[in-house]
Design an enzyme around this catalytic site. Structure first.
Site, PDB file in Angstrom:
ATOM      1  N   HIS A 153       0.870  -1.186   0.000  1.00  0.00           N
ATOM      2  CA  HIS A 153       0.000   0.000   0.000  1.00  0.00           C
ATOM      3  C   HIS A 153       0.906   1.235   0.000  1.00  0.00           C
ATOM      4  O   HIS A 153       2.009   1.185   0.546  1.00  0.00           O
ATOM      5  CB  HIS A 153      -0.837  -0.050   1.283  1.00  0.00           C
ATOM      6  CG  HIS A 153      -1.918   0.971   1.384  1.00  0.00           C
ATOM      7  ND1 HIS A 153      -1.685   2.279   1.747  1.00  0.00           N
ATOM      8  CD2 HIS A 153      -3.248   0.876   1.192  1.00  0.00           C
ATOM      9  CE1 HIS A 153      -2.828   2.936   1.780  1.00  0.00           C
ATOM     10  NE2 HIS A 153      -3.799   2.116   1.437  1.00  0.00           N
TER      11      HIS A 153
ATOM     12  N   ASP B 297       2.892  -4.532   8.195  1.00  0.00           N
ATOM     13  CA  ASP B 297       1.687  -3.729   7.995  1.00  0.00           C
ATOM     14  C   ASP B 297       0.492  -4.667   8.174  1.00  0.00           C
ATOM     15  O   ASP B 297       0.196  -5.485   7.305  1.00  0.00           O
ATOM     16  CB  ASP B 297       1.725  -3.127   6.586  1.00  0.00           C
ATOM     17  CG  ASP B 297       0.432  -2.403   6.221  1.00  0.00           C
ATOM     18  OD1 ASP B 297      -0.557  -2.523   6.964  1.00  0.00           O
ATOM     19  OD2 ASP B 297       0.412  -1.744   5.168  1.00  0.00           O
TER      20      ASP B 297
ATOM     21  N   GLN C 203      -4.771  -4.931   7.180  1.00  0.00           N
ATOM     22  CA  GLN C 203      -5.843  -5.798   6.675  1.00  0.00           C
ATOM     23  C   GLN C 203      -6.007  -7.089   7.480  1.00  0.00           C
ATOM     24  O   GLN C 203      -6.932  -7.861   7.201  1.00  0.00           O
ATOM     25  CB  GLN C 203      -5.584  -6.152   5.199  1.00  0.00           C
ATOM     26  CG  GLN C 203      -5.704  -4.975   4.257  1.00  0.00           C
ATOM     27  CD  GLN C 203      -7.104  -4.380   4.213  1.00  0.00           C
ATOM     28  OE1 GLN C 203      -8.093  -5.044   4.537  1.00  0.00           O
ATOM     29  NE2 GLN C 203      -7.203  -3.123   3.837  1.00  0.00           N
TER      30      GLN C 203
ATOM     31  N   LYS D 244     -10.379  -0.230  10.735  1.00  0.00           N
ATOM     32  CA  LYS D 244     -10.576  -1.426   9.899  1.00  0.00           C
ATOM     33  C   LYS D 244     -10.915  -2.641  10.750  1.00  0.00           C
ATOM     34  O   LYS D 244     -11.062  -3.748  10.245  1.00  0.00           O
ATOM     35  CB  LYS D 244      -9.316  -1.698   9.070  1.00  0.00           C
ATOM     36  CG  LYS D 244      -9.044  -0.620   8.017  1.00  0.00           C
ATOM     37  CD  LYS D 244      -7.811  -0.955   7.225  1.00  0.00           C
ATOM     38  CE  LYS D 244      -7.255   0.221   6.463  1.00  0.00           C
ATOM     39  NZ  LYS D 244      -7.909   0.476   5.185  1.00  0.00           N
TER      40      LYS D 244
ATOM     41  N   CYS E  73      -4.717   2.337  -3.685  1.00  0.00           N
ATOM     42  CA  CYS E  73      -3.455   2.830  -3.108  1.00  0.00           C
ATOM     43  C   CYS E  73      -2.320   1.833  -3.294  1.00  0.00           C
ATOM     44  O   CYS E  73      -1.428   1.714  -2.446  1.00  0.00           O
ATOM     45  CB  CYS E  73      -3.607   3.178  -1.612  1.00  0.00           C
ATOM     46  SG  CYS E  73      -4.780   4.467  -1.293  1.00  0.00           S
TER      47      CYS E  73
END
Ligand code: PMP
Length: 419
Positions: free
Chosen positions: A132, A209, A212, A235, A374
């Site tokens: 991303h 990261d 998600q 999220k 993104c």
């Protein structure tokens, strides 16, 4: 077509829990809302909305400075949220949890504070081609500031797995490896523990990261073996404007501050300042107290539902969506065909412009996202300017996927003007 997948249980957790999410009950353009944009942000359960409202109505005060009752309550709530976030990630210590605005700020914090102290010209930062922009641009900025260079682990074809065959060469002489746990564009689940172990063996700092994966599956920073992990509350059913950076204590202690201001110092003179120990060293200014309260309520909610059950429901709906979408002639489906995958499916339909598709789907109550999500360099690599992405949470059902497919069929007929 008959589904090859086993029938779902007669009532899924989605059916049982949808009522907890007020936003899901509405109609959009006269149709029941099908919210398939969860990779962008999830809806919020009433427990989160209530906790934030109660905080503002009863406990609102600034933190870490009050000798009064409201100040003490607000501080207890804020620091209690830190304990909850530490437990959520199985962090060894609460001091390793820093509250930020979200994944983006967490990653910028590492790039700025760790990067400034450790990188010199020619040092390599290793990323993947599926990152991303939040896990790419901060490292580009850092590379520009320090003279470091970026290297990329390649992505293999439309299935979007990482090509790890050249990893040893990429890691040679590198100082940092930053990669996404789950790709927001492809749904690929990367082998976090393996990547962290290989980096650690080479003395390389790792940054995961988890935007998600947080809230989609159990996360355990000890099992992952990472040095840093970034995620966003919004999220994972929490509010916007609050996120977490987990950082290994020794690294945080050795890092300079990220921003300067109140709260992060022990003593200030006109000439200089002494800083607090982590985590406060990295939390300058009045933090997002209500956001932390909301995040705590979200993590409690997810914990009560159970992350293994949440994961299973998302996997079921995603596999079903992938299978139903494969019925469309000529469709190009990205992401892993088999095995573990994140809760999303990205597609390109021949002759159908993604933006038209999303606009017409919205007219029928279905919210999906189109664009490069993104991840523009990844889309360049895949040779497509945009994909249409349906992304799922545990409150989504197979019945909603069926409605999405019906809407898609209708939209394609409209756009192509044929039966
Ligand atoms: N990384 C990934 C993989 C993401 O999906 C996102 C959000 N789309 C981010 C980072 C950035 O998260 P935020 O906008 O909450 O900072």
């Amino acid at each position: 077509m008959q589904s090859r997948l086993a029938s779902p249980p007669t009532t899924s957790i989605a059916d049982a829990l949808r009522g907890d999410f007020p936003a899901l009950a509405q109609r959009i353009n006269g149709h029941p809302l099908v919210y398939f944009d969860n990779a962008a942000t999830t809806q919020k359960p009433r427990a989160v909305l209530d906790a934030m409202r109660r905080h503002y109505e009863e406990d609102n005060a600034n933190v870490h400075r009050g000798v009064h009752t409201l100040g003490n309550r607000a501080t207890a709530a804020y620091e209690g949220a830190r304990d909850r976030a530490a437990a959520f990630l199985n962090a060894p210590a609460r001091e390793e949890i820093i509250f930020t605005r979200g994944t983006t700020e967490s990653l910028n914090l590492v790039a700025t504070a760790w990067g400034a102290a450790h990188l010199k010209p020619g040092d390599a930062i290793v990323l993947t081609e599926m990152e991303h922009h939040s896990n790419l641009v901060p490292w580009q900025l850092l590379a520009r500031r320090t003279g470091a260079v970026l290297r990329f682990i390649p992505v293999l074809g439309d299935e979007g797995r990482l090509d790890l065959t050249g990893l040893d060469a990429l890691l040679r002489g590198a100082r940092l490896l930053a990669f996404t746990h789950i790709s927001n564009a492809l749904g690929t689940v990367n082998p976090v523990a393996e990547l962290c172990e290989r980096a650690r063996a080479a003395g390389i700092v790792t940054v995961v990261d988890a935007a998600q994966s947080a809230g989609h599956m159990p996360l355990d920073v000890r099992a992952m073996g990472c040095d840093f992990l970034a995620c966003s509350g919004h999220k994972a059913c929490g509010p916007t404007g609050i996120g977490v950076l987990y950082g290994r204590r020794e690294l945080l202690e050795a890092m300079p501050p990220y921003q300067g201001g109140g709260e992060m110092i022990t003593r200030v003179t006109f000439e200089g300042a002494e800083y607090q120990a982590p985590p406060h060293k990295f939390e300058a200014g009045t933090p997002n107290i209500a956001g932390a309260v909301g995040l705590r309520a979200a993590l409690d909610y997810l914990g009560q539902v159970g992350l293994p059950a949440i994961h299973a429901q998302i996997q079921d709906v995603t596999a079903y969506a992938r299978e139903r979408l494969s019925e469309f002639r000529g469709i190009r489906i990205f992401g892993p065909r088999e095995g573990a995958r994140g809760g999303l499916v990205s597609v390109v339909l021949p002759g159908v412009h993604a933006l038209d598709l999303a606009t017409l789907a919205d007219q029928q109550g279905v919210a999906i996202r189109v664009g490069h999500h993104c991840t523009q360099p990844l889309h360049d690599r895949l040779g497509v300017p945009a994909t249409a992405r349906a992304s799922f949470s545990f409150y989504n059902t197979r019945a909603e996927v069926d409605r999405f497919v019906t809407v898609l069929e209708r939209v394609i007929r409209m756009l192509k003007g044929s039966p």
